[in-house]
Scaffold this active site. Structure first.
Site, PDB file in Angstrom:
ATOM      1  CG  ASP A  60      -2.064   1.348   1.485  1.00 31.58           C
ATOM      2  OD1 ASP A  60      -1.858   2.690   0.808  1.00 31.58           O
ATOM      3  OD2 ASP A  60      -2.685   1.113   2.169  1.00 31.58           O
ATOM      4  CB  VAL A  61       1.604   3.744  -3.226  1.00 33.60           C
ATOM      5  CG1 VAL A  61       2.420   3.102  -3.589  1.00 33.60           C
ATOM      6  CG2 VAL A  61       0.781   4.167  -3.382  1.00 33.60           C
ATOM      7  CG  ASN A  87       0.272   3.307 -12.844  1.00 28.44           C
ATOM      8  OD1 ASN A  87       0.034   3.846 -13.934  1.00 28.44           O
ATOM      9  ND2 ASN A  87      -0.313   2.228 -12.649  1.00 28.44           N
ATOM     10  CB  SER A 138      -3.822  12.837 -15.264  1.00 29.84           C
ATOM     11  OG  SER A 138      -5.181  12.832 -16.057  1.00 29.84           O
ATOM     12  CE1 TYR A 151      -6.469  11.070 -10.523  1.00 24.04           C
ATOM     13  CE2 TYR A 151      -6.739  12.906 -12.598  1.00 24.04           C
ATOM     14  CZ  TYR A 151      -6.134  11.281 -12.382  1.00 24.04           C
ATOM     15  OH  TYR A 151      -6.219  10.532 -13.558  1.00 24.04           O
ATOM     16  CB  THR A 186      -7.464   1.629 -17.355  1.00 25.78           C
ATOM     17  OG1 THR A 186      -8.637   2.859 -16.453  1.00 25.78           O
ATOM     18  CG2 THR A 186      -6.422   2.013 -18.094  1.00 25.78           C
TER      19      THR A 186
END
Length: 265
Positions: A60-61, A87, A138, A151, A186
């Site tokens: 879990d980053v 990523n 993004s 985000y 995705t």
């Protein structure tokens, strides 16, 4: 450290490697690299590993101490670290007035702070290897939309963070760049499509959101992976601190000018 596992090929870590762009990147690099894919969903990682020969490791980053240990474990196991693909990411769509502090902080933690922690832990090993870092940002870092405040802020931050890494460490042989995908098909994007009542099925929804993209389609995860692989490779040896859009030209589009598209039809 088991000597039999010391790699004679470049070693690269791919975070968020269980699906989407991360899984495609693992597949793209597997023939030439020792690839360690990490993420929270062990079953997904093991599926990618079975298909590609990559090494699956749960992480879990957002657990920063675990991330620091993880980098050390990879180096201890394989004897080197040559590349890092940042990523892993999440999006929790909410208008600013409805976005809770917890949801804001979660997106900043995973999309911005986690890349900082992982990069910092990897730096000594990447410098030794004269390696490369690629962050997946993004087009939302450059343009935004409703519900994407946290985000977009986090993705803009990670793009600029890669620029800082490049500036500070390029003189020592390290390269750091960013890929900025647009609409890529995705699993995560599929879920977003299902939340939007804009088409009868996924194909129709993707066609709708990409109708003003100059290439008139969404991209594939492998198309993004190809850009990542290029930036990791010696072919990109003089590219540093760049933000490479992988978006079919969507950042070129002036929203007002799309009404004149009929002229070109």
């Amino acid at each position: 450290m088991a000597r039999s596992e010391v790699s004679d090929r470049p070693v690269v870590i791919v975070t968020g490697g269980g699906s989407g762009i991360g899984a495609a990147t693992a597949k793209r690099l597997a023939a030439t690299h020792t690839v360690v894919v990490c993420g929270r969903r062990v079953a997904s990682l093991e599926k990618v590993a079975a298909e590609t020969g990559c090494i699956p490791m749960a992480l879990d980053v957002a657990d920063y101490a675990a991330s620091e240990r993880f980098v050390g474990e990879v180096v201890d196991r394989f004897g080197r670290l040559d590349g890092l693909v940042l990523n892993a990411g999440i999006v929790i769509s909410a208008a600013i007035e409805e976005c809770s502090l917890a949801d804001w902080e979660k997106q900043i933690a995973v999309n911005l702070t986690a890349p900082f922690v992982m990069t910092k832990a990897a730096l000594p090993h990447l410098l030794k290897a004269r390696g490369a870092v690629v962050a997946v940002s993004s087009v939302g870092a450059l343009q935004t939309g409703p519900g994407l405040a946290a985000y977009s802020a986090a993705k803009a931050g990670v793009s600029h963070f890669m620029g800082s890494v490049a500036y500070e460490y390029a003189r020592f042989g390290l390269r750091a760049n960013t890929v900025a995908p647009g609409w890529i098909r995705t699993e995560m994007s599929d879920e977003e499509m299902r939340m939007l009542p804009i088409g009868d099925d996924l194909d129709a929804a993707y066609a709708k959101v990409s109708e003003h993209v100059p290439q008139r389609r969404a991209g594939s995860a492998m198309e993004a992976a190809e850009a990542i692989a290029f930036l990791l490779s010696p072919a990109a040896s003089f590219i540093n601190g760049a933000v490479l859009p992988v978006d079919g030209g969507s950042l070129l589009a002036n929203s007002g000018m799309t009404y004149f598209d009929a002229v070109l039809a």
